[in-house]
Write an enzyme that holds these catalytic residues in place. Structure first.
Site, PDB file in Angstrom:
ATOM      1  N   SER A 192       0.860  -1.188   0.000  1.00  0.00           N
ATOM      2  CA  SER A 192       0.000   0.000   0.000  1.00  0.00           C
ATOM      3  C   SER A 192       0.894   1.235   0.000  1.00  0.00           C
ATOM      4  O   SER A 192       2.029   1.189   0.496  1.00  0.00           O
ATOM      5  CB  SER A 192      -0.881   0.011   1.258  1.00  0.00           C
ATOM      6  OG  SER A 192      -1.473   1.283   1.453  1.00  0.00           O
ATOM      7  N   TYR A 223      -1.408  -0.226  10.293  1.00  0.00           N
ATOM      8  CA  TYR A 223      -1.557  -0.713   8.922  1.00  0.00           C
ATOM      9  C   TYR A 223      -0.314  -0.360   8.101  1.00  0.00           C
ATOM     10  O   TYR A 223       0.218  -1.208   7.363  1.00  0.00           O
ATOM     11  CB  TYR A 223      -2.804  -0.095   8.308  1.00  0.00           C
ATOM     12  CG  TYR A 223      -3.000  -0.393   6.843  1.00  0.00           C
ATOM     13  CD1 TYR A 223      -3.396  -1.659   6.429  1.00  0.00           C
ATOM     14  CD2 TYR A 223      -2.809   0.593   5.887  1.00  0.00           C
ATOM     15  CE1 TYR A 223      -3.583  -1.932   5.083  1.00  0.00           C
ATOM     16  CE2 TYR A 223      -2.990   0.325   4.538  1.00  0.00           C
ATOM     17  CZ  TYR A 223      -3.377  -0.928   4.146  1.00  0.00           C
ATOM     18  OH  TYR A 223      -3.552  -1.200   2.804  1.00  0.00           O
TER      19      TYR A 223
END
Length: 242
Positions: free
Chosen positions: A136, A149
Site C-alpha cells: 500500500s 496498517y
C-alpha cells in the site's frame, strides 16, 4: 497473459468487489486454476459462481497460525501465491487497541510469512513460481490513523526484498504491488464512499478500480515479468511521485 496449467492461491479473495476477486477473475480468464480464501463461505460461493468455473473456495482464518498451516497443506503445490488478505485497524498510536494491533500483524505479516515459508520450497521443487505481495502507499507515505496498517505494509515490502534474495536460486520470483486509494467494498466500509478523501490526494485525483490494480498484479505474476524480482511496483495514480 497465459496462465494455462498453473494454480494460483489468492488470499483475501472471498468477496465480490474486492481486489482478490479482481485478481482471481484475470487468472481464471487466462487459464489458471484459482484457490480463493476468506472467512465467509456464502460470500466465497458467490465469487466462485461469478468466476464461472476454474476456482474453488477454502474457508480460513488467517489470524490463526494453525489455520494458515492447514491452508498451505490443503492446497499443496501452487505456481503463484498472491498475499492479498488484509486486516485494517484505523487508530492513532495512543488510541490503538493492542488486540487489533496483534490481529493486523497476524493477518498482514505473519500469515504471508508462514504461507511463503511453506509454499516457496514446493515452488522451487517444481521448477519455480511467483509470489506477489500486496502492499500500500501507506508503507511509504504517512496517513493519519493508519499507523499500524502502515507498519504491516512496510514489513511486507521488506520481506519482499528478503524473500527475492532467499528464493532466487529456486527460480521463485517475489515482488510487491503497491496500490494507492482503491474503491473496494472493504475500504468503502472502513473509510466511507469517498475513502476519506484519499482519492483526491493523488495526482490523478481519483481512486482506482480494483481491476486496474489486478492487471498489474497479473503481469507481475506472469512469465512476462520473468526478469523481475525484489521489486515494489507503485500502482497509485502518481502518489509515489509527490
Amino acid at each position: 497473459m497465459d496462465f494455462a496449467g498453473k494454480t494460483a492461491l489468492v488470499t483475501g479473495s472471498g468477496a465480490i468487489g474486492g481486489l482478490g476477486h479482481a485478481i482471481a477473475k484475470i487468472f481464471v480468464g487466462c487459464g489458471a486454476t484459482v484457490i480463493l480464501t476468506g472467512v465467509d463461505r456464502a460470500r466465497g460461493a458467490e465469487v466462485v459462481a461469478d468466476l464461472g468455473g476454474g476456482a474453488r473456495f477454502v474457508r480460513v482464518d488467517l489470524s490463526s497460525v494453525d489455520e494458515v498451516r492447514r491452508l498451505a497443506d490443503e492446497v499443496g503445490p501452487v505456481d503463484i501465491l498472491v498475499n492479498n488478505a488484509v486486516a485494517y485497524t484505523l487508530a492513532s498510536t495512543v488510541g490503538q487497541d493492542l488486540d487489533e494491533y496483534d490481529g493486523a500483524f497476524a493477518v498482514n505479516v505473519r500469515a504471508p510469512f508462514v504461507l511463503t515459508a511453506m509454499l516457496a520450497p514446493k515452488m522451487a521443487a517444481n521448477g519455480g513460481g511467483s509470489i506477489v505481495n500486496i502492499s500500500s502507499t501507506a508503507a511509504a507515505k504517512a496517513e493519519p490513523g493508519m499507523t499500524v496498517y502502515s507498519a504491516t505494509k512496510a514489513a511486507m515490502e521488506a520481506l519482499t526484498r528478503a524473500w527475492a534474495a532467499e528464493f532466487v536460486e529456486g527460480n521463485v520470483r517475489v515482488n510487491a504491488v503497491r496500490p494507492g486509494p482503491m474503491h473496494t467494498s472493504k475500504l468503502v466500509g472502513a473509510l466511507g464512499p469517498d475513502l476519506g478523501g484519499l482519492g483526491q490526494a493523488v495526482p490523478m485525483r481519483r481512486s482506482a478500480d480494483p481491476s486496474e490494480v489486478a492487471e498489474v498484479v497479473a503481469f507481475v505474476a506472469s512469465d512476462k515479468a520473468s526478469f523481475m524480482t525484489g521489486a515494489t511496483i507503485a500502482t497509485d495514480g502518481g502518489r509515489a511521485a509527490i
